[in-house]
Design a protein around this motif. Structure first.
Motif, PDB file in Angstrom:
ATOM      1  N   ARG A 115      -7.486 127.333 -76.750  1.00  0.00           N
ATOM      2  CA  ARG A 115      -8.897 127.724 -76.929  1.00  0.00           C
ATOM      3  C   ARG A 115      -9.005 129.089 -77.592  1.00  0.00           C
ATOM      4  NH1 ARG A 115     -12.304 127.286 -71.540  1.00  0.00           N
ATOM      5  NH2 ARG A 115     -13.359 128.948 -72.659  1.00  0.00           N
ATOM      6  N   LEU A 138      -8.187 128.699 -81.192  1.00  0.00           N
ATOM      7  CA  LEU A 138      -9.244 128.001 -81.931  1.00  0.00           C
ATOM      8  C   LEU A 138     -10.577 128.744 -81.863  1.00  0.00           C
ATOM      9  CD1 LEU A 138      -8.542 124.287 -80.844  1.00  0.00           C
ATOM     10  CD2 LEU A 138      -7.841 125.406 -82.950  1.00  0.00           C
ATOM     11  N   LEU A 147     -12.522 129.134 -79.290  1.00  0.00           N
ATOM     12  CA  LEU A 147     -13.545 128.419 -78.513  1.00  0.00           C
ATOM     13  C   LEU A 147     -13.838 129.251 -77.267  1.00  0.00           C
ATOM     14  CD1 LEU A 147     -12.062 124.817 -78.723  1.00  0.00           C
ATOM     15  CD2 LEU A 147     -14.196 125.541 -79.722  1.00  0.00           C
ATOM     16  N   HIS A 148     -14.598 130.342 -77.450  1.00  0.00           N
ATOM     17  CA  HIS A 148     -14.875 131.221 -76.317  1.00  0.00           C
ATOM     18  C   HIS A 148     -16.156 130.816 -75.609  1.00  0.00           C
ATOM     19  CE1 HIS A 148     -11.661 133.634 -77.718  1.00  0.00           C
ATOM     20  NE2 HIS A 148     -12.255 133.882 -78.872  1.00  0.00           N
ATOM     21  N   ASP A 149     -16.340 131.433 -74.448  1.00  0.00           N
ATOM     22  CA  ASP A 149     -17.591 131.206 -73.695  1.00  0.00           C
ATOM     23  C   ASP A 149     -18.687 132.079 -74.289  1.00  0.00           C
ATOM     24  OD1 ASP A 149     -16.431 129.433 -71.954  1.00  0.00           O
ATOM     25  OD2 ASP A 149     -15.753 131.048 -70.628  1.00  0.00           O
ATOM     26  N   GLU A 150     -19.349 131.603 -75.339  1.00  0.00           N
ATOM     27  CA  GLU A 150     -20.325 132.458 -76.015  1.00  0.00           C
ATOM     28  C   GLU A 150     -21.524 132.863 -75.171  1.00  0.00           C
ATOM     29  OE1 GLU A 150     -21.085 130.755 -79.810  1.00  0.00           O
ATOM     30  OE2 GLU A 150     -18.975 131.029 -80.330  1.00  0.00           O
ATOM     31  N   PRO A 151     -22.168 131.910 -74.457  1.00  0.00           N
ATOM     32  CA  PRO A 151     -23.347 132.327 -73.681  1.00  0.00           C
ATOM     33  C   PRO A 151     -23.013 133.389 -72.653  1.00  0.00           C
ATOM     34  CG  PRO A 151     -23.214 129.946 -73.785  1.00  0.00           C
ATOM     35  CD  PRO A 151     -21.956 130.473 -74.346  1.00  0.00           C
ATOM     36  N   LYS A 152     -21.790 133.287 -72.084  1.00  0.00           N
ATOM     37  CA  LYS A 152     -21.403 134.240 -71.063  1.00  0.00           C
ATOM     38  C   LYS A 152     -21.319 135.634 -71.673  1.00  0.00           C
ATOM     39  CE  LYS A 152     -17.699 135.062 -67.803  1.00  0.00           C
ATOM     40  NZ  LYS A 152     -16.303 134.800 -67.552  1.00  0.00           N
TER      41      LYS A 152
END
Lengths: 187, 116
Positions: free
Chosen positions: A167, A170, A172-177
Motif C-alpha cells: 500500500r 502504491l 494507497l494511504h488513508d486520505e480522509p484520516k
C-alpha cells in the motif's frame, strides 16, 4: 488415470506414473515459482530441484493435500533455504534488480507490467510468499503455516505487514484520516 | 460481540485500501500467470530425471552404509581391544558413559517439564 492412482503407482516405484504426475503439474509449479522468484530461469532450476526432492520424499506424501500443494510446499522451502544459504535476502538490490529484469522482459514483448509487482519484488521472500499463497492461490493461514513451517499467526502478521508495505509503495494511504488531521491542526 | 457496533470508520477505509492493494497484487500476478510462457518438456525428460535421481539416491545410500559399517567396526574393535588389553579403562569408560546418559536424560526431562 486419475491423480490418486498415479500417486499410488508412483509410490510403488512406477516411473511412468511419476513422470506423468510431474508432467501434469509442471506448468503449475513453474508458474508459482516465477511468481515467488520473479525470475523464469531460477524458477525452472528450482522446479527441477523440487522434482528431484519429490522423488526422494514420495514415501512421506500422505495424500491428504493435493499433489500440487505438496509440490509447491517443497518448492517454497527449497527457495527459502537457497536464499538463506546465498544470503541474498540481505541484498535488497538483488531482489529489486530481479523484478526490474522481469519487467523489462515483459515490456520487451509488449506485455503489460503492474506497479504492485514492483512493490512485491521489493519485499523479502518470507513476506512475499505468504501474500502470493494467500491472495492468489487462496490457501488458508493454517495451510500456509504448515507449508512454511511457521505458525498461522506469524503468517497472518506477515501478510498484513506485506500488504501495508505494498500500500505504501502504491501510495494507497488513508486520505480522509490525514485530511481530518490536517483540518484539525489548521484550526 | 457488542463492540462490533462501534467499529471506527477509519477501519472500513483502511480495509478499502487493503482490498485495493490486494486487487492490484492479484492483477499483477495474473499478468505473470498469463504472459510468461512456460515450456513443458516431454515425458521422457521427466522419466530421465527420475532415473537420475534414483541413481543418486542409491549411490548416497551405499556411501552412507559403507561409512556406517566402517565406523561401527572401528568402535566395536576398539571396545573389544580395551576389554581384553585394558579392562580397567574399559570399566571406567562404561561408568562415564552411563553417568553421561543419566545426566543428559535428566537435563532434557527437566527442560521439557519447565518448558510446558
Amino acid at each position: 488415470m486419475e491423480e490418486k492412482d498415479l500417486i499410488i503407482s508412483a509410490k510403488r516405484g512406477d516411473q511412468l506414473a511419476f513422470a506423468m504426475l510431474f508432467k501434469n503439474n509442471y506448468p503449475f509449479l513453474v508458474k508459482y515459482l516465477i511468481k515467488i522468484t520473479m525470475n523464469p530461469d531460477t524458477a525452472e532450476e528450482l522446479a527441477q530441484e523440487t522434482m528431484a526432492k519429490c522423488v526422494e520424499k514420495i514415501g512421506m506424501f500422505n495424500g491428504k493435500a493435493k499433489f500440487s500443494s505438496w509440490l509447491i510446499s517443497i518448492a517454497t522451502n527449497l527457495f527459502i533455504d537457497q536464499q538463506r544459504k546465498s544470503q541474498r535476502e540481505k541484498n535488497w538490490k538483488y531482489q529489486e534488480e530481479t523484478s526490474r529484469r522481469m519487467k523489462w522482459q515483459l515490456e520487451s514483448r509488449n506485455e503489460e507490467w503492474n506497479d504492485a509487482l514492483s512493490a512485491l519484488g521489493k519485499l523479502k521472500e518470507d513476506i512475499r510468499i505468504p501474500i502470493i499463497l494467500k491472495h492468489y492461490y487462496g490457501y488458508s493461514y493454517e495451510e500456509i503455516g504448515e507449508m512454511m513451517k511457521i505458525s498461522a499467526g506469524t503468517v497472518k502478521s506477515r501478510v498484513h505487514n506485506g500488504i501495508m508495505a505494498v500500500r505504501e509503495e502504491l501510495k494507497l494511504h488513508d486520505e480522509p484520516k490525514s485530511a481530518a488531521a490536517r483540518t484539525r491542526t489548521s484550526r | 460481540m457488542t463492540n462490533r457496533k462501534v467499529l471506527p470508520l477509519e477501519h472500513e477505509h483502511q480495509d478499502e485500501n487493503d482490498l485495493a492493494a490486494i486487487k492490484e497484487i492479484e492483477d499483477g500476478l495474473d499478468l505473470l500467470e498469463k504472459n510468461v510462457p512456460v515450456y513443458t518438456p516431454d515425458l521422457q525428460f521427466f522419466e530421465q530425471l527420475i532415473t537420475d535421481q534414483k541413481q543418486i539416491m542409491k549411490k548416497k545410500l551405499l556411501r552412507d552404509l559403507a561409512i556406517f559399517i566402517v565406523v561401527a567396526l572401528l568402535v566395536v574393535s576398539s571396545v573389544l581391544f580395551m576389554l581384553y588389553q585394558l579392562p580397567v579403562a574399559f570399566f571406567i569408560l562404561q561408568g562415564i558413559v552411563t553417568v553421561f546418559i543419566i545426566a543428559y536424560s535428566t537435563v532434557s526431562f527437566v527442560k521439557q517439564v519447565n518448558g510446558t
